[in-house]
Scaffold this active site. Structure first.
Site, PDB file in Angstrom:
ATOM      1  N   SER A 177       1.023  -1.155  -0.132  1.00 34.38           N
ATOM      2  CA  SER A 177       0.149   0.008  -0.120  1.00 34.38           C
ATOM      3  C   SER A 177       0.943   1.233   0.012  1.00 34.38           C
ATOM      4  O   SER A 177       1.674   1.334  -0.869  1.00 34.38           O
ATOM      5  CB  SER A 177      -0.891  -0.209   1.191  1.00 34.38           C
ATOM      6  OG  SER A 177      -1.486   1.062   1.357  1.00 34.38           O
ATOM      7  N   THR A 178       0.885   2.007   0.884  1.00 32.95           N
ATOM      8  CA  THR A 178       1.635   3.243   1.160  1.00 32.95           C
ATOM      9  C   THR A 178       3.092   2.897   0.977  1.00 32.95           C
ATOM     10  O   THR A 178       3.564   2.217   1.666  1.00 32.95           O
ATOM     11  CB  THR A 178       1.386   4.085   2.494  1.00 32.95           C
ATOM     12  OG1 THR A 178      -0.123   4.041   2.846  1.00 32.95           O
ATOM     13  CG2 THR A 178       1.828   5.508   2.343  1.00 32.95           C
ATOM     14  N   HIS A 204      -2.681  -0.884  -3.238  1.00 36.47           N
ATOM     15  CA  HIS A 204      -3.600   0.210  -3.074  1.00 36.47           C
ATOM     16  C   HIS A 204      -3.203   1.510  -3.788  1.00 36.47           C
ATOM     17  O   HIS A 204      -2.268   2.102  -3.464  1.00 36.47           O
ATOM     18  CB  HIS A 204      -3.921   0.406  -1.532  1.00 36.47           C
ATOM     19  CG  HIS A 204      -4.435  -0.795  -0.907  1.00 36.47           C
ATOM     20  ND1 HIS A 204      -4.168  -0.871   0.647  1.00 36.47           N
ATOM     21  CD2 HIS A 204      -4.738  -2.019  -1.251  1.00 36.47           C
ATOM     22  CE1 HIS A 204      -4.609  -2.139   1.043  1.00 36.47           C
ATOM     23  NE2 HIS A 204      -4.892  -2.804  -0.035  1.00 36.47           N
ATOM     24  N   MET A 296      -0.248   1.035   4.841  1.00 38.38           N
ATOM     25  CA  MET A 296      -0.834   0.946   6.178  1.00 38.38           C
ATOM     26  C   MET A 296      -2.087   0.069   6.214  1.00 38.38           C
ATOM     27  O   MET A 296      -2.595  -0.525   5.358  1.00 38.38           O
ATOM     28  CB  MET A 296      -1.527   2.505   6.126  1.00 38.38           C
ATOM     29  CG  MET A 296      -2.534   2.851   5.253  1.00 38.38           C
ATOM     30  SD  MET A 296      -3.164   4.334   5.269  1.00 38.38           S
ATOM     31  CE  MET A 296      -4.080   4.506   3.796  1.00 38.38           C
ATOM     32  N   ASP A 299      -4.570  -5.204   5.587  1.00 37.83           N
ATOM     33  CA  ASP A 299      -4.975  -5.857   4.405  1.00 37.83           C
ATOM     34  C   ASP A 299      -3.954  -6.787   4.153  1.00 37.83           C
ATOM     35  O   ASP A 299      -2.865  -6.429   3.977  1.00 37.83           O
ATOM     36  CB  ASP A 299      -5.119  -4.777   3.030  1.00 37.83           C
ATOM     37  CG  ASP A 299      -5.937  -5.790   2.202  1.00 37.83           C
ATOM     38  OD1 ASP A 299      -6.392  -6.678   2.231  1.00 37.83           O
ATOM     39  OD2 ASP A 299      -5.857  -5.053   1.039  1.00 37.83           O
TER      40      ASP A 299
END
Length: 354
Positions: A177-178, A204, A296, A299
């Protein structure tokens, strides 16, 4: 870095945008949270750099298209000491290309604002903006990426790595993600061109970004990197990036493994790392290596547990190299991580578990 140090102080944010209305809305949205303090606002890049030097914010929300000095000029001139984390809040006809360029230049994440700026639609960004600013406040600035290496140079296999047939891995699945685009841009070029399995990725990222990101990753790597398409046949050395806004599932048929796209199944994120990992277990059982990189939230934790319980392996990025240590930490705390290592060592670990 107030938040990441555990001091409990609010995240200090500087809002940078050439629109007075956007600055007003972002200040209201961010300032309404007790854990965020808006310390100032800037109308262009020159004013932003002055305020960064004076105020030393933890995070800046940055428009890319501004007069005098644009967002890229700000990114190029951020101080090395007390460097703020940057969340891009911008819109443009070529928003995905500009957003990816900003990520490569050191931004931590991207939020899209509506094209009709002077509307209350800006308030709809609140949940996403707050989550990404908080993640940035707890994270560390990713290092800007250099120019892509020549594709023909490639990466060599790790000396002493296990032969594929010893473990029988059929698939490597990655969730992030991030900080994920930057992590992938470092990981994929470190993998060899003759990787004996396909690699699938759930990231993401805003809708509209993945086709351009796949092309940029393909330029950096000797592996072939493509955006996922329905019923795509997976083969060794192929990297499939899940299309933003759709889940990526793996299906095992008589002629091999296929990518399947799913825009219906509910999950907090789309694409979902959990859905990808679960489908990988359904397709190949223990013959999957799951990898959780910076990001973050949690998931991927449930999917990592499924891989672990099926007898597969779960590799997690260690805190020292993560931009945001959320997704890997969730798997480690759940007791399902096989190996935790820095991003710099992840390519070697992936090859060792083949």
């Amino acid at each position: 870095m107030n938040q990441s140090s555990g001091s409990g102080l609010p995240i200090r944010v500087l809002v940078v945008d050439d629109s007075a209305f956007v600055r007003k809305v972002l200040r209201e949205v961010l300032g309404a949270s007790a854990d965020i303090e808006v310390v100032g606002a800037a109308r262009d890049g020159l004013e932003a750099l002055e305020q960064i030097a004076a105020l030393r914010p933890d995070v800046i929300t940055l428009d890319l298209i501004m007069p005098n000095l644009d967002g890229f000029g700000v990114l190029a001139n951020l101080p090395t000491e007390h460097r703020p984390r940057v969340v891009v809040v911008s819109t443009h006809e070529a928003q995905s290309i500009l957003g990816l360029a900003a990520l490569e230049a050191g931004a931590i994440d991207v939020v899209h604002k509506p094209t009709a700026l002077a509307t209350t639609d800006l308030y709809d960004l609140a949940t996403e903006l707050l989550a990404k600013v908080r993640a940035a406040g707890r994270g560390r600035p990713p290092a800007p990426l250099g120019p892509p290496a020549a594709r023909q140079q490639g990466a060599r296999a790790v000396r002493g790595a296990r032969a594929p047939q010893l473990y029988g891995t059929r698939l490597v699945a990655i969730g992030t993600s991030t900080g994920g685009p930057q992590a992938l841009a470092r990981l994929l070029p470190a993998l060899p061109q003759d990787l004996p399995v396909p690699l699938v990725i759930a990231l993401h990222i805003p809708i509209g970004y993945t086709a351009d990101l796949a092309r940029r990753l393909n330029e950096r790597s000797t592996l072939e990197v493509v955006e996922g398409s329905d019923r795509l046949l997976l083969r060794p050395g192929l990297v499939v990036l899940a299309r933003a806004g759709q889940h990526l599932r793996i299906e095992h048929t008589s002629d091999g493994l296929h990518a399947r796209l799913d825009a219906v199944s509910f999950a907090p994120f789309r694409p979902s790392v959990d859905i990808l990992f679960h489908s990988a277990v359904e397709a190949v059982g223990a013959k999957v290596v799951g990898v959780l990189l910076t990001g973050m939230g949690d998931d991927g934790c449930a999917g990592a547990r499924a891989i672990h319980e099926a007898g597969g392996k779960v590799l997690t990025e260690s805190e020292s190299s993560c931009v945001v240590y959320g997704m890997p930490r969730s798997a480690i705390e759940a007791g399902v991580s096989t190996v935790s290592c820095t991003l710099e060592r992840m390519a070697e670990e992936i090859q060792r578990w083949l």
